[in-house]
Design a protein around this motif. Sequence first.
Motif, PDB file in Angstrom:
ATOM      1  N   PHE B 105       5.924   0.080  -2.608  1.00  0.00           N
ATOM      2  CA  PHE B 105       4.545  -0.235  -2.249  1.00  0.00           C
ATOM      3  C   PHE B 105       4.398  -1.559  -1.505  1.00  0.00           C
ATOM      4  N   ALA B 106       5.526  -2.108  -1.019  1.00  0.00           N
ATOM      5  CA  ALA B 106       5.456  -3.347  -0.249  1.00  0.00           C
ATOM      6  C   ALA B 106       4.593  -3.122   0.991  1.00  0.00           C
ATOM      7  N   LYS B 107       3.816  -4.158   1.351  1.00  0.00           N
ATOM      8  CA  LYS B 107       2.897  -4.003   2.488  1.00  0.00           C
ATOM      9  C   LYS B 107       3.417  -4.771   3.689  1.00  0.00           C
ATOM     10  N   ASP B 108       3.220  -4.215   4.854  1.00  0.00           N
ATOM     11  CA  ASP B 108       3.595  -4.901   6.083  1.00  0.00           C
ATOM     12  C   ASP B 108       2.347  -5.026   6.954  1.00  0.00           C
ATOM     13  N   GLU B 109       2.024  -6.280   7.323  1.00  0.00           N
ATOM     14  CA  GLU B 109       0.777  -6.510   8.062  1.00  0.00           C
ATOM     15  C   GLU B 109       0.811  -5.901   9.458  1.00  0.00           C
ATOM     16  N   ILE B 144       4.721   9.616  14.649  1.00  0.00           N
ATOM     17  CA  ILE B 144       4.891   8.197  14.330  1.00  0.00           C
ATOM     18  C   ILE B 144       6.159   7.691  15.002  1.00  0.00           C
ATOM     19  N   PRO B 145       6.231   6.377  15.244  1.00  0.00           N
ATOM     20  CA  PRO B 145       7.475   5.832  15.796  1.00  0.00           C
ATOM     21  C   PRO B 145       8.490   5.587  14.677  1.00  0.00           C
ATOM     22  N   THR B 146       9.763   5.730  14.983  1.00  0.00           N
ATOM     23  CA  THR B 146      10.785   5.434  13.977  1.00  0.00           C
ATOM     24  C   THR B 146      10.934   3.924  13.833  1.00  0.00           C
ATOM     25  N   GLY B 147      11.388   3.519  12.675  1.00  0.00           N
ATOM     26  CA  GLY B 147      11.726   2.114  12.453  1.00  0.00           C
ATOM     27  C   GLY B 147      10.533   1.193  12.332  1.00  0.00           C
ATOM     28  N   GLN B 148       9.331   1.692  12.527  1.00  0.00           N
ATOM     29  CA  GLN B 148       8.160   0.824  12.416  1.00  0.00           C
ATOM     30  C   GLN B 148       7.332   1.259  11.217  1.00  0.00           C
ATOM     31  N   PRO B 149       6.877   0.281  10.399  1.00  0.00           N
ATOM     32  CA  PRO B 149       6.057   0.662   9.250  1.00  0.00           C
ATOM     33  C   PRO B 149       4.773   1.324   9.720  1.00  0.00           C
ATOM     34  N   VAL B 150       4.407   2.374   9.014  1.00  0.00           N
ATOM     35  CA  VAL B 150       3.172   3.088   9.328  1.00  0.00           C
ATOM     36  C   VAL B 150       2.280   3.012   8.108  1.00  0.00           C
ATOM     37  N   LYS B 151       1.019   2.668   8.350  1.00  0.00           N
ATOM     38  CA  LYS B 151       0.070   2.651   7.243  1.00  0.00           C
ATOM     39  C   LYS B 151      -0.914   3.792   7.447  1.00  0.00           C
ATOM     40  N   GLN B 178     -13.507   6.793  -2.166  1.00  0.00           N
ATOM     41  CA  GLN B 178     -12.492   5.767  -2.404  1.00  0.00           C
ATOM     42  C   GLN B 178     -11.524   5.743  -1.227  1.00  0.00           C
ATOM     43  N   LYS B 179     -11.135   4.536  -0.801  1.00  0.00           N
ATOM     44  CA  LYS B 179     -10.174   4.430   0.300  1.00  0.00           C
ATOM     45  C   LYS B 179      -8.807   4.098  -0.276  1.00  0.00           C
ATOM     46  N   ASN B 180      -7.867   4.991  -0.108  1.00  0.00           N
ATOM     47  CA  ASN B 180      -6.498   4.710  -0.520  1.00  0.00           C
ATOM     48  C   ASN B 180      -5.641   4.498   0.709  1.00  0.00           C
ATOM     49  N   GLU B 181      -4.495   3.854   0.510  1.00  0.00           N
ATOM     50  CA  GLU B 181      -3.588   3.755   1.643  1.00  0.00           C
ATOM     51  C   GLU B 181      -2.143   3.854   1.191  1.00  0.00           C
ATOM     52  N   LEU B 182      -1.308   4.162   2.153  1.00  0.00           N
ATOM     53  CA  LEU B 182       0.100   4.386   1.860  1.00  0.00           C
ATOM     54  C   LEU B 182       0.891   3.904   3.065  1.00  0.00           C
ATOM     55  N   GLN B 183       2.005   3.220   2.778  1.00  0.00           N
ATOM     56  CA  GLN B 183       2.843   2.758   3.893  1.00  0.00           C
ATOM     57  C   GLN B 183       4.212   3.393   3.810  1.00  0.00           C
ATOM     58  N   PHE B 184       4.745   3.736   4.955  1.00  0.00           N
ATOM     59  CA  PHE B 184       6.123   4.241   4.963  1.00  0.00           C
ATOM     60  C   PHE B 184       6.766   3.973   6.311  1.00  0.00           C
ATOM     61  N   THR B 185       8.081   4.026   6.308  1.00  0.00           N
ATOM     62  CA  THR B 185       8.847   3.781   7.526  1.00  0.00           C
ATOM     63  C   THR B 185       9.885   4.883   7.669  1.00  0.00           C
TER      64      THR B 185
END
Lengths: 637, 327
Positions: B105-109, B144-151, B178-185
């Motif tokens: 669940f680490a976030k990337d700005e 999505i692009p590879t190697g870049q974090p996507v939120k 409710q607004k949820n979010e998820l990040q993945f790379t």
Amino acid sequence: MSVTAESNELRDDVLNGLQLSGQLERVWRTPSGLVGALMSVDHKIVGRRYILTAFAFLLLGGILAMLMRVQLAGPEQTFLSADKYNQIFTMHGSTMMFLFAVPVMEAFAVYLVPLMVGTRNIAFPRLNAFSYWMFLFGGCFLWISFLFNVGPDVGWFSYVPLSSLQFTPTKRADVWAQMITFTEVAALAVAVEIVVTVFKLRAPGMTLDRIPLFVWAMLVTSFLVMFAMPSIMVASTSLILDRLVNTRFYDASSGGHPLLWQHLFWFFGHPEVYIIFIPGTGMASTILATFARRPVIGYPVVILSLIGTGFLSFGLWVHHMFVTGLPQLGAGLFTASSMLIAVPSGLQIFCWLATLWDGRPVYRTPLLFVIGFIVIFVIGGLSGVMVASVPIDTQVHDTYFVVAHFHYVLIGGAVFPLIGAVYYWFPKIAGRMLSERLGRWNFWLAFIGFNVAFFPMHFLGLIGMPRRVYTYTADMDWAHLNLLSSIGAFVFALSFALLLVNVVYSLRKGALAGDNPWNGSTLEWATSSPPPPQNFDRIPVVKHRDPLWADSESLPVIAGLSAERREVLLTSLAEAEPQTREASSEPSIWPLLTAIATTVFFIGSIFTPWAVLWGTPPMAVTLIGWFWPSGSKEDEE
Amino acid sequence: MLLATWPLAACAGRQSALDPQGLQSDQIRHTLFIFVAVAAVVWTAVVIALGIGMLRRKRAADQPLDLHQTFEERTGRVILALGIATTVIVLGLSFVSYAGQRTVFAKDENALTLKIVGHQWWWEVRYEADSPHQNFVTANEIRIPTGQPVKVELESADVIHSFWVPSLTGKMDLIPGQKNELQFTAKNAGMYRGQCAEFCGLQHAHMAFDVIALPPDEFGRWREHENQSAESPADQLGKQGEALFRARGCALCHNVSGTLAGGQLGPDLTHVGGRRTIAAGTLPNTPATLGAWISDPQHIKPGNLMPKMPLQSDELIAIIHYLEQLK
């Protein structure tokens, strides 16, 4: 206090054994005929009905499971439509949880607890009869709705907003919500009866540390019911209000919130698992002690584990909501608290293993089921530790991994000991033994069928199969494991067919059981099989934790109860010292009439709010009939 | 048992958590394997102890044993030790879990942000850039692009759904209000299937989507192209199809950018011809399936919100031809 009775009263110490037996039987007997049967308040008769009804629902729920396994056996099957499938999985879950698992455990308690604590009837016998009728009517209501194609189709968890009026405009969700109300009433009533029976009606001398482990388990379970049920009660009542009178508890666009439902539901829903599992452990402990030929090692440890499990079970509902976007730190803490419940469960298992190590076990069918229970339940417990972990849960949540997990817990942890309990207590209830040969077949088919059916589901979940899908395509690679699972499910179902055959056959042809066929140590084996209406001619006095083993020659008894009217002995809470004699209910038709009136009220209110008005007078009348003071000798003094 | 059958499933499936292609799914599988290993050891130990307990005594006893044996005291210590061991294992696993959770669940700005809206039973995907004219909307297919974090920001238009692409990361619910979010790379280019994981009604089973991870420059080109409005059809049949698309009511629900079709209820069809599947991952996108879908959507996916349109066969052919051109 009425310890000094009138001088002319017939007491059980002035009659000899045979006279006393006959006299008490006349006093405690349920009247014959249909009306008599409908009036019965005998805990054994009510308990037997309860058990049979719950097993009938198991059969129905099992048939639904088989239909689902046919549909999922291969990709893109058209055996069931999406609509039917959704109704069927909802009915399967609702039936198994609300109409089988909880009721059957309470049913066994209704039958066994008064016998095991050495009293003549359960506390509040009329409430007990009422509770059974409510359970029966609620269950029939649900199933009749299903057969008329208004069966609920939004899952046994009925998440809002899917179950709200907007997305389920038909009566299906109302049927579900009202069925919940019926089972709440029934479950709560029995819980109260069990608690009072255990606290106030125990045989003299049965101190807290001499209570049989099954009774302890049911006591803890009853407290869980009393604390968990109100939560679902609030949840389902709010849902029905949202649907029928347009309140907005769960409507996000009007200031409500869908997550409120999930919090309320799982605050009930997680303890619910232990409401089902804890009685199973009580059965396992009892059976294990009898067949290992020694008391369970670590009696206090087992009891503390039960209590600890009960407490912890309220602190982990959030692990059902890890993927709803709750704050991460909180979720992490719920991981730890969820995993910690493995500790008391583990301690119980260690105690059972030690008991087997030190005992000289006799491998009869009930013990086989308990051993199967340990093997299966440990897998379910360990996969439970996995789903308690937030990162793992984000992958396996709502997949077949979870389906596998909770079937390992619920079938392994509750149904296996339950079937063991059927084999163990059938001789007491029916007076005849179940066939041992069929019993062994039953066990092995159940054990193998169960594992073949559910173990592959762990992998299905991990390779991406979500729950509650009525179909999937061939290119998903789920077909082989699903087919295997379906085959296992049918083998498992066959084992239940065998149990049914065994019961039907043995009711007529089984060997006569005698009072104590297994050489058990608890009080239910101190009376005849099946027990007479009064349970015991004279109330036993308990001086040991295993009274029938320690006092194997003759059990000491207490005398002085009335022999001409229904009376039970009240004892003190901790030490079980005799306190007073208390009248116990006569047979009555009012519980049935009240249940009918309540049913009309609840079902009517789904279709018209006016039912709240015209439904009230019949309820009032029946309740007045129920509580109308009846004269007794003491009142006339 | 767990370990023995593990390799069986280790590499199977189109949406498998056991075949991670993203940083997060990799971490989750790592955590899972630790748990499985511990579980396998514990289960084996219990079963061995059970087996020994069952076989230890040769002779079954008819009568209960002497109730005052000393075995209980000696076992008491063992049980206590095992209880402590259980606690230690459980706490250890809690820490492993929490460490995994922090990574997952680490976030990337600097993550690329998409908005995903769940509908009964399809996925709306909104690409929103800093300047509004770079925004566009698509459906059921996420590039999505590879190697870049996507939120992904997750919202729901109706009931609760759950966004789940096991190859990339775990799931997250889409909840009304409710607004949820998820990040993945995504580590590697490829196509990863996702599916709704929370029961959302009649066609829950048919609510799938694809995540297509592209090398960043290819993703950039796709984004440029996707941002364009639909091109007007060049041929006569296409023009006829476009007219029918409006005349027969399709445009009431569907949007095609750059045309008069501006419906907001159904999936955006601006570039529908370029998508792999139709009906939320239910069918491959071919003229035949498109025709089958338009002429009787309730047959393919009963209960979905697209009504059956009374169309002549030549009208149907024209509309299909038009949609096929919307690439």
